[in-house]
Each structure stands twice: as structure tokens, then as C-alpha cells.
Design an enzyme around this catalytic site. Structure first.
Site, PDB file in Angstrom:
ATOM      1  CG  ASP A 295      -1.928   1.129   1.192  1.00 13.04           C
ATOM      2  OD1 ASP A 295      -2.582   1.315   0.156  1.00 13.04           O
ATOM      3  OD2 ASP A 295      -2.036   1.844   2.208  1.00 13.04           O
ATOM      4  NE  ARG A 296       2.927   3.135   4.778  1.00 13.79           N
ATOM      5  CZ  ARG A 296       2.368   4.112   5.461  1.00 13.79           C
ATOM      6  NH1 ARG A 296       2.168   5.277   4.880  1.00 13.79           N
ATOM      7  NH2 ARG A 296       1.972   3.921   6.702  1.00 13.79           N
TER       8      ARG A 296
ATOM      9  CG  LEU B  99      -9.748   6.628   3.743  1.00 12.20           C
ATOM     10  CD1 LEU B  99      -9.893   7.414   5.032  1.00 12.20           C
ATOM     11  CD2 LEU B  99     -10.838   6.997   2.756  1.00 12.20           C
ATOM     12  NE  ARG B 100      -0.492   5.779   2.318  1.00 11.60           N
ATOM     13  CZ  ARG B 100      -0.686   4.928   3.322  1.00 11.60           C
ATOM     14  NH1 ARG B 100      -1.143   3.716   3.074  1.00 11.60           N
ATOM     15  NH2 ARG B 100      -0.423   5.287   4.554  1.00 11.60           N
ATOM     16  CB  ALA B 101      -6.769   4.114  -3.019  1.00 11.42           C
TER      17      ALA B 101
END
Length: 670
Positions: free
Chosen positions: A204-205, A285-287
Site C-alpha cells: 500500500d505504500r 483511503l490512501r488510494a
């Protein structure tokens, strides 16, 4: 022209053939480093590393202070930087230089000290206060940290990267140091799916992800070869021939960086971003944030001041595939048809908002179109019903036996050596994170900083002007680490497994065990046996997806060459042992034990089976036997094999248990 060590020019970025999505993702990271980097997945030999390294050749230079090891931004020095905080640093105009963007490679075997930084021993030996010797994270600040085969990176180093990527700051609290410095960097990682996937946290990073495949068109493949051979023949001339295109890219990137802050993304498009993330079941939510940034960077790269729906679509193809919620063994990727439908819905909604209310005939037309679409869909479903043409192949589907069992490998009583696998955490390990430092006159892993500090303190207490090192000063590191276990599945696919459709349950049992292997990042290998011999369906790999695929396609039928399977298991385990892995393998045998094909003609298959089982037992390999026999009259052959192995023997129904504990035999020598 960019060069490696000032000598050989890098392969020009603009000379890369094809791979438009890969080049686009890398250029977006150049325009907006806050995207978080890009993960490049693909087969071997698809120019993943070449493209990543070539990016530095088109990046505009940055301003930095000459001699600064922390890559400080002029006028914003890190508190621990001795160069930028020196007395003569007030005249930064003379010290500020234009330099290439840092490109730092993180080796897979790098230690935490090398990554984070450690005590500066030269200053410590001079009696100065504790100061930091910067590591790779400091060197990569304001630049690129490149990790080849990132999925093979040790867990303790991954944990470090997760902290730094989240905060943009590297904090060191060790060896008497309490130091922080900025570490805002762009992660670029490459990986081969055959070696397994990444931990979800690290995955995800990475802001963007690209799937890379070799060109299928012969013209493109031929052009790749021609350019590569020309580069290898004379790198300097080849790079000079592409310098005009390289300079154009530098100018384009610099202009996009300058214009990025002025690019506008309307609220309607922001709603579209959120809608896409919800429809594709993206939890992070990073997306949403990364897609917003990527779309603006795309517009800036094209020289536009406003984001378009096409920018959103292109950004979604890079941001969502690796963040989409999926089950184990489900392939990563994005449903392009679904993405097309969602984009068309958005366009229709925009047109409806911009136009007056539709006339009465339009809903009827839409309804007719919807009815026709529904009719076509129903016909397609009817046409797509499976027929029985392939029923004779006897390829059974997997039926899960229940929740994935947790297999734990324990140390046997009286055994001196620990099991260094992910299924157990030993008190000491050759590799891993350092948990403490202890005084040790004969350390296996010397703690240099603690040893020097002890010598300094002793010399100061003795009021000696000469710093000497004695055995009492020596300190060692106590490390805790985990290595992947190899889970070797030996699966009976003979004709007896077709009776009462037992092969469905057998495949389901292996699938449940593979889920546990997926969660623990194990290596897996699969041996199937049927007919006259056994075969290695999957060599040891970290890709449990490949194991699951091979298992689903495994046909059932024929005789039971169990001795062949056990002999192949011995050979596979011997090869794994020679690879010097610290974690022991685990053998999982699924069979009813009714072998009827001998290795040598005329021999008793059961006697051969027992002999080979005794050889496996002599190696002390943790094992689990799953008895697939059914019916009222049972021979109990699988239970006998389990007794010889010293292993638990379970039925398929027993796999619903919460925990299965496998213990290494206590007779194994340390």
C-alpha cells in the site's frame, strides 16, 4: 549525460521501447515525488531495472549543500547535519551546488545499521559526543530509493521502511543515539511474481503499480534487441544520439513540476475518484489521495491546467490494482470492463446535468436498450453453461474443508537448536532485528558501537590517555529473525481419489493449508502422483498462486505410485537443504497410503513405501499426514506412515481444528 560512477552512461530513458504505462508511472513520480513511488511487477528480462535506473537521467537537478551527507535543502538543514550547521555555513550561496537527484540502491542483505545509520566511530574514538553516521535513508532523502526484488526484502528492513515512508522522518534510538532527520524519498521497487507477493502494508505504500510484460510483436522485440546491442557496443555514442530526446523530457518534467500547484481538479472529478474506490472495494483511503495527486500530475505532464476524466481513468489503472480488496490466490488487477462502465456512467451523468430534462421517448429507448441488454445477458448466460464434454478428464474442483488451519512448528524437548522459521520465533538468529546488546567476550555478532563505548568509558575511568580494547569491552548483538519455511505438499491424485469425489475434499484441504502458507509468507512446493509415477508440479517458490493454479488443474485417475512420490519428496527436500536455508521444511502428505506401483518391478510397493518413509523420518522433518481413506473397512495405511514419521495423522474432517502443532523429533542432533 548521466553515468554510473562517472564512467558508463546509463541507458537513456527515452530509448526504452514500448512499455508506455511503465514510463508514464515513473514520469508521474518525477513530477510529484509525494506520490510514494512505483512498484514494477513482471517477468524476468522485461527491462524493469533498466527503466528504474534510467529515470535519473531525465530528472532535473536539485540544489544541495556541497559535502552534505543528508541531502539537506539549502536553508532547511537537519539538526544532526554537521556540514549545514557549521559556523561557516552562513554563506550558502558559495556552498550551494546543483546536483543530480540521489539514486540509492537498497541491497537485500542490508543491515538495519546500514539502512538507518549508526554511531560515528571516528568521532567516538576522538572522544567527541555521540554523532550519527548517516545510512542509506539519509543518502536517499529528496531522491529515489531503489529496491530490486523488493518482495525478498527481510521483514525487519521492511518494518523500517514502513515507518519512514509513513512519517518522512528517520528516527534512531539506539547505541546512545537519539537523532531524527528528514527522509522524504520515492520508493521504486521491482519484483517477479514467481517469488511471491509483498506484505499488504508495504504494498500500500507504493503509490503506483505497473504490470510489465515482454512485447509480443516481433517488430518491437527486434527493436529492443537492436537498441540494446548498440548501447552495449558503445554506451557513450548511444547516449549521445538520444541526448536531444533526453533534454526534451527534462524540460517537460521541469515545466510540469513548476505548474503542478496550479492544476485544478473539480469536485465532480473528486466524487468520481471516491466512487471508483468504493466500487472496486478499496479499503485504504490512501488510494483516493494518491489518485488525486496522480491525475493532477498527468495533467501537468501534458501541459494542461485542468484534470479531465481521462486523467482519472489513467490514474486509476496505476493506483487501484494493488489496493483492490481480494482474496488469497485471487489475481491482482483491475476489471477493465467494469472501469469502462463506471466511466461511461459518469459521462452520462455529466451530460444529463448539462442538458435540459430528457423527452419522454428517451426513457423508453433506454428501457428498450436495457431490456435488450438484459436479454442478451441472459442468452449469454445460457450459452455459457458448462457442458459435460470434459467429464471424462476427472478434474475435480476444490471444496474447502473449513477454516485455514494454523500449523506451528515447535522445538522438541531436549533439543538445543531453535527452529528458525516464520512459524516459530527463536531467541537468537543469524539475521534479523537486534533486540538487545550484551557483554560477550566471544560474540557471534559484534556490537561495534557498544564495544567502543565500553572501551572509552573504561579508559576514562582509568584516566588513561590511550584508548585500548580488551576482551571485557566486547559486546554482542542478540537478534531475532524469521525465515520462510518450505511446505512440501505430496498429493495423491490416483483413481481411488475419484471415489465418493474425495479429490474435491483433498484439493480443498490443500487450498486451506495454502491459505495459511500465504499468510506466513512461506515457500511452497507441490508433488502430485498418479498413474505410473510422481511429478513435481511446482518447484519451491513463494508464489502460492502458482501452487493453487497447478492444484486446480491436477487431473485424477490411474494407479497409486506412492513410493515414487516419497522418493521425489526426498530429492526435493535434499535440494532445499543444500540451499542453506535456516528454516526447516514441513512435509504434508495427503493419501490413503494404498500404494500399488513399485519403484522396481517385482518389489513390494508397501515395503518400498515403509523404507522411504523411514528415510524421511531419519531426517527429522516435521510432517503432517492427512488420511484420505474412507468407508467402513479401512486398512489404516496412512496412520502407519504417520507413526513411522512421528507425525500427527488427521482425517479431512479434522482440518477444521483451530491449531495443528507439528514438533521436530527430539532425536535430531543440534
Amino acid at each position: 549525460m548521466s553515468a554510473v560512477n562517472g564512467m558508463t552512461p546509463l541507458y537513456p530513458f527515452s530509448a526504452i521501447v514500448g512499455q508506455p504505462q511503465l514510463k508514464r508511472a515513473l514520469l508521474l513520480c518525477a513530477v510529484d515525488p509525494s506520490l510514494g513511488g512505483v512498484l514494477i511487477r513482471g517477468d524476468k528480462g522485461t527491462a524493469k531495472s533498466t527503466a528504474a535506473r534510467a529515470l535519473t537521467g531525465v530528472l532535473p537537478h536539485i540544489a544541495r549543500v556541497a559535502g552534505c551527507a543528508f541531502n539537506c535543502l539549502p536553508g532547511a538543514a537537519a539538526a544532526c547535519c554537521p556540514v549545514c550547521n557549521a559556523d561557516n555555513a552562513s554563506n550558502t550561496a558559495q556552498q550551494t551546488v546543483s546536483a543530480a537527484v540521489p539514486f540509492v540502491t537498497l541491497p537485500l542483505g542490508a543491515t538495519e545499521d546500514r539502512v538507518l545509520g549508526t554511531l560515528d566511530l571516528q568521532r567516538a574514538l576522538k572522544g567527541e559526543q555521540n554523532t550519527l553516521q548517516p545510512g542509506l535513508l539519509a543518502a536517499a532523502h529528496r531522491g529515489i530509493l531503489y529496491i530490486d526484488e523488493v518482495n525478498l526484502l527481510a521483514d525487519h528492513v521492511v518494518d523500517v521502511l514502513l515507518d519512514v515512508a509513513a512519517m518522512g522522518v528517520n528516527t534512531i534510538e539506539r547505541e546512545g543515539l537519539s537523532v531524527s532527520h528528514p527522509a522524504r524519498l520515492t520508493l521504486i521497487g521491482t519484483m517477479n511474481l514467481e517469488e511471491g507477493d509483498l506484505r499488504p502494508q508495504l504494498l500500500d505504500r507504493f503509490g503506483l503499480m505497473v504490470e510489465v510484460t515482454a512485447p509480443r510483436e516481433k517488430q518491437l522485440r527486434g527493436e529492443v534487441v537492436r537498441r540494446r546491442l548498440a548501447y552495449e557496443a558503445d554506451p557513450v555514442v548511444f547516449a549521445a544520439n538520444w541526448e536531444t530526446q533526453q533534454q526534451d523530457l527534462r524540460t517537460q518534467i521541469a515545466a510540469a513540476q513548476a505548474a503542478l500547484a496550479e492544476v485544478v481538479l473539480d469536485d465532480a472529478l473528486l466524487d468520481l475518484i471516491s466512487h471508483l474506490c468504493c466500487e472496486f472495494e478499496v479499503a485504504s483511503l490512501r488510494a483516493d489521495i494518491v489518485m488525486h495527486k496522480a491525475a493532477r500530475a498527468l495533467a501537468a505532464l501534458d501541459g494542461r491546467a485542468r484534470v479531465t476524466p481521462e486523467d482519472i481513468r489513467n490514474a486509476a489503472e496505476l493506483v487501484l490494482p494493488h489496493r483492490r480488496r481480494r482474496k488469497p490466490f485471487e489475481q491482482a488487477g483491475l476489471d477493465q470492463d467494469k472501469l469502462d462502465d463506471l466511466m461511461q456512467q459518469h459521462q452520462q451523468e455529466d451530460r444529463q446535468q448539462d442538458q435540459p430534462p430528457p423527452q419522454s421517448s428517451q426513457p423508453e429507448a433506454q428501457s428498450e436498450a436495457g431490456d435488450q441488454s438484459s436479454s442478451d445477458h441472459n442468452e449469454a448466460e445460457q450459452d455459457g453453461k458448462p457442458d459435460n464434454a470434459g467429464a471424462n478428464e476427472q478434474v475435480f474442483h476444490a471444496v474447502s474443508a473449513g477454516a485455514a488451519p494454523q500449523i506451528k512448528v515447535e522445538r522438541a524437548s531436549g533439543q538445543l537448536s531453535a527452529v528458525a522459521g516464520r512459524r516459530s520465533e527463536p531467541a537468537d538468529s543469524g539475521r534479523g532485528r537486534t533486540v538487545r546488546v550484551v557483554a560477550d567476550s566471544n560474540p557471534g555478532h559484534l556490537a561495534v558501537a557498544a564495544t567502543v563505548r565500553s572501551a572509552l568509558l573504561r579508559s576514562a575511568a582509568e584516566e588513561s590517555t590511550v584508548i585500548s580494547l580488551q576482551s571485557s569491552d566486547l559486546h554482542g548483538k542478540v537478534k531475532v529473525g524469521k525465515a520462510a519455511n518450505l511446505i512440501l505438499f505430496v498429493v495423491d491424485a490416483s483413481g481411488s481419489m475419484a471415489a465418493q469425489r474425495r479429490m474435491e475434499a483433498v484439493k480443498g484441504a490443500v487450498l486451506d493449508l495454502l491459505t495459511n502458507a500465504y499468510q506466513r509468507r512461506d515457500q511452497v512446493a507441490v508433488i502430485g502422483f498418479r498413474g505410473e509415477q510422481a511429478s513435481l508440479l511446482l518447484a519451491p517458490t513463494r508464489s502460492v498462486d502458482l501452487a493453487e493454479q497447478g492444484l486446480r488443474e491436477l487431473p485424477t485417475g490411474g494407479r497409486t505410485p506412492l513410493p515414487h512420490a516419497l522418493q521425489l519428496a526426498l530429492e526435493t527436500l535434499d535440494i532445499a537443504a543444500r540451499s542453506n536455508t535456516s528454516a526447516p521444511p514441513v512435509l504434508v502428505l495427503l493419501s490413503d497410503g494404498k500404494g500399488n506401483v513399485a519403484l522396481q518391478s517385482g518389489n513390494d510397493p508397501w515395503r518400498e513405501t515403509l523404507t522411504l518413509t523411514e528415510q524421511l523420518a531419519a531426517r527429522g522433518i516435521p510432517a503432517l499426514v492427512i488420511d484420505t481413506e474412507s468407508g467402513y473397512v479401512r486398512l489404516g495405511r496412512a496412520a502407519q506412515l504417520a507413526q513411522v514419521l512421528g507425525a500427527p495423522c488427521l482425517t479431512l474432517e479434522d482440518l477444521s481444528a483451530d491449531m495443528l502443532a507439528l514438533t521436530i523429533r527430539s532425536s535430531i542432533k543440534a
